[in-house]
Enzyme design. Structure first.
Site, PDB file in Angstrom:
ATOM      1  N   LEU A 181      -9.537  -9.472  36.344  1.00 57.77           N
ATOM      2  CA  LEU A 181     -10.113  -8.962  37.697  1.00 57.77           C
ATOM      3  C   LEU A 181     -10.901  -7.827  37.660  1.00 57.77           C
ATOM      4  CD1 LEU A 181      -6.769  -8.867  39.501  1.00 57.77           C
ATOM      5  CD2 LEU A 181      -8.896 -10.261  40.158  1.00 57.77           C
TER       6      LEU A 181
ATOM      7  N   ARG B 293     -31.721  -9.976  30.505  1.00 62.43           N
ATOM      8  CA  ARG B 293     -30.638 -10.020  31.188  1.00 62.43           C
ATOM      9  C   ARG B 293     -30.901  -9.805  32.946  1.00 62.43           C
ATOM     10  NH1 ARG B 293     -25.741  -9.419  29.666  1.00 62.43           N
ATOM     11  NH2 ARG B 293     -25.089  -7.969  31.393  1.00 62.43           N
TER      12      ARG B 293
ATOM     13  N   ARG C 199     -13.860 -15.924  40.675  1.00 62.17           N
ATOM     14  CA  ARG C 199     -14.475 -15.458  39.588  1.00 62.17           C
ATOM     15  C   ARG C 199     -15.458 -16.497  38.788  1.00 62.17           C
ATOM     16  NH1 ARG C 199     -13.769 -10.477  35.801  1.00 62.17           N
ATOM     17  NH2 ARG C 199     -15.685 -10.301  34.511  1.00 62.17           N
TER      18      ARG C 199
ATOM     19  N   ASP D 241     -20.041 -13.108  38.079  1.00 65.16           N
ATOM     20  CA  ASP D 241     -20.314 -12.655  36.807  1.00 65.16           C
ATOM     21  C   ASP D 241     -21.125 -13.865  36.179  1.00 65.16           C
ATOM     22  OD1 ASP D 241     -19.850 -11.405  34.520  1.00 65.16           O
ATOM     23  OD2 ASP D 241     -17.866 -11.854  34.014  1.00 65.16           O
TER      24      ASP D 241
ATOM     25  N   GLU E 261      -5.308 -15.963  46.659  1.00 64.01           N
ATOM     26  CA  GLU E 261      -5.435 -17.106  45.532  1.00 64.01           C
ATOM     27  C   GLU E 261      -6.431 -16.668  44.774  1.00 64.01           C
ATOM     28  OE1 GLU E 261      -3.347 -19.487  45.571  1.00 64.01           O
ATOM     29  OE2 GLU E 261      -2.385 -19.065  47.233  1.00 64.01           O
TER      30      GLU E 261
ATOM     31  N   HIS F 163     -30.136 -11.357  37.080  1.00 63.14           N
ATOM     32  CA  HIS F 163     -29.736 -10.472  38.091  1.00 63.14           C
ATOM     33  C   HIS F 163     -30.504 -10.886  39.371  1.00 63.14           C
ATOM     34  CE1 HIS F 163     -27.017  -8.294  35.717  1.00 63.14           C
ATOM     35  NE2 HIS F 163     -28.036  -7.372  35.226  1.00 63.14           N
TER      36      HIS F 163
ATOM     37  N   SER G 209     -19.309  -2.536  39.087  1.00 61.15           N
ATOM     38  CA  SER G 209     -18.172  -1.842  39.099  1.00 61.15           C
ATOM     39  C   SER G 209     -18.492  -0.282  38.854  1.00 61.15           C
ATOM     40  CB  SER G 209     -17.431  -2.603  38.161  1.00 61.15           C
ATOM     41  OG  SER G 209     -17.672  -2.410  36.797  1.00 61.15           O
TER      42      SER G 209
ATOM     43  N   LEU H 298     -20.391 -12.976  60.759  1.00 58.31           N
ATOM     44  CA  LEU H 298     -19.817 -13.049  59.481  1.00 58.31           C
ATOM     45  C   LEU H 298     -19.904 -11.554  59.018  1.00 58.31           C
ATOM     46  CD1 LEU H 298     -18.957 -14.428  56.481  1.00 58.31           C
ATOM     47  CD2 LEU H 298     -21.431 -14.117  56.008  1.00 58.31           C
TER      48      LEU H 298
ATOM     49  N   ARG I  98     -25.581 -13.916  30.752  1.00 54.03           N
ATOM     50  CA  ARG I  98     -25.494 -15.146  29.843  1.00 54.03           C
ATOM     51  C   ARG I  98     -26.577 -16.089  30.244  1.00 54.03           C
ATOM     52  NH1 ARG I  98     -19.249 -15.448  30.199  1.00 54.03           N
ATOM     53  NH2 ARG I  98     -19.821 -13.581  31.834  1.00 54.03           N
TER      54      ARG I  98
ATOM     55  N   ARG J 274     -23.429   0.754  31.582  1.00 54.82           N
ATOM     56  CA  ARG J 274     -24.469  -0.399  30.826  1.00 54.82           C
ATOM     57  C   ARG J 274     -25.504   0.416  30.369  1.00 54.82           C
ATOM     58  NH1 ARG J 274     -24.172  -6.213  33.687  1.00 54.82           N
ATOM     59  NH2 ARG J 274     -21.831  -6.495  33.271  1.00 54.82           N
TER      60      ARG J 274
END
Ligand code: IPE
Ligand code: IPE
Ligand code: MG
Length: 242
Positions: free
Chosen positions: A196, A31, A189, A18, A208, A35, A63, A129, A22, A69
């Site tokens: 969340l 913006r 985050r 996130d 955690e 990204h 999301s 991974l 900004r 948006r």
């Protein structure tokens, strides 16, 4: 990394990426510029995850709510996904990364689905991974689609109704879109927001949580290592007494 950290490296680290907007705004840019820069952070985190011995890295890239948006930003993000996946495919494969996308893929454009399929197929045999990109994803969508699968099992095989109704949490987890991936040990985050936002609601039950002020485009290898170090200091009790 200290020896204590090495012994407690999280198996699965998950990132809520996130703060791109900004980050760009602070620089007087659009913006979307944030990204673009955020892709570099993903690359850095993949490398850092491999170097620290993390086995699963999942990243919240878009999301279900992000579909709301402005169309221009949605289009830019989707275009960026196509470009970034196509560009990174070789190096992901070379580095032993198994790539996957998790989310409601029915909403994605055919061009994006094609590049996802090709990247997933190409890297399916890798095991250093696992990189899971959560795209058009929401935790509630995930639980709901699993519940619908359960209902379908009963409709299709009414004689198995008792068996399905007696299903435990572990079996239910296998109906979630993250099936085969262990629950995240650590969810990070960025950007200072402490929520969340409909992410991994079931899977994150005992994760955690780490909230950092760093904006996603500034979150690089050093920040990733610091997150792993901070996880190593946590005491996970799972409701028990130690
Ligand atoms: C995260 O950055 C990227 C996505 C949610 C797709 P944002 O775009 O949410 O950036 P901020 O939070 O507005 O700064
Ligand atoms: C969460 O970020 C979603 C992703 C990181 C992909 P948002 O910026 O969309 O979340 P809210 O709107 O601040 O909760
Ligand atoms: Mg945001």
């Amino acid at each position: 990394m200290s020896t204590e950290t090495i012994a407690k490296v999280p198996v699965h680290v998950s990132m809520i990426m996130d703060g791109n907007g900004r980050w760009a705004k602070e620089r007087g840019k659009e913006r979307v510029y944030g990204h673009f820069e955020g892709v570099e952070s993903v690359r850095a985190c993949v490398e850092a995850a491999i170097e620290t011995g993390v086995r699963y890295l999942s990243i919240y890239a878009f999301s279900e709510e992000n579909w709301n948006r402005p169309q221009e930003e949605v289009d830019a993000l989707m275009g960026l996904m196509v470009k970034a996946m196509a560009a990174e495919m070789d190096s992901l494969d070379k580095n032993g990364v198994r790539f996957m996308v998790i989310g409601n893929r029915e909403r994605l454009a055919p061009e994006l689905n094609a590049v996802i399929d090709s990247c997933m197929e190409r890297t399916s045999g890798n095991s250093t991974l696992t990189l899971a990109v959560l795209l058009s994803y929401s935790g509630r969508w995930d639980v709901l689609q699993a519940a619908k699968k359960m209902a379908a099992m009963i409709i299709e095989n009414p004689e198995k109704a008792d068996e399905v109704m007696n299903m435990g949490q572990e079996d239910f987890s296998m109906l979630l879109s993250t099936s085969g991936i262990p629950d995240p040990d650590l969810i990070v985050r960025t950007s200072g927001e402490c929520r969340l936002s409909n992410y991994l609601l079931w899977q994150g039950a005992y994760s955690e949580l780490l909230f950092v002020d760093t904006l996603w485009p500034d979150f690089r290898k050093e920040e990733f290592r610091m997150a792993v170090e901070s996880y190593a200091k946590r005491d996970r009790r799972y409701g028990k007494v130690k």
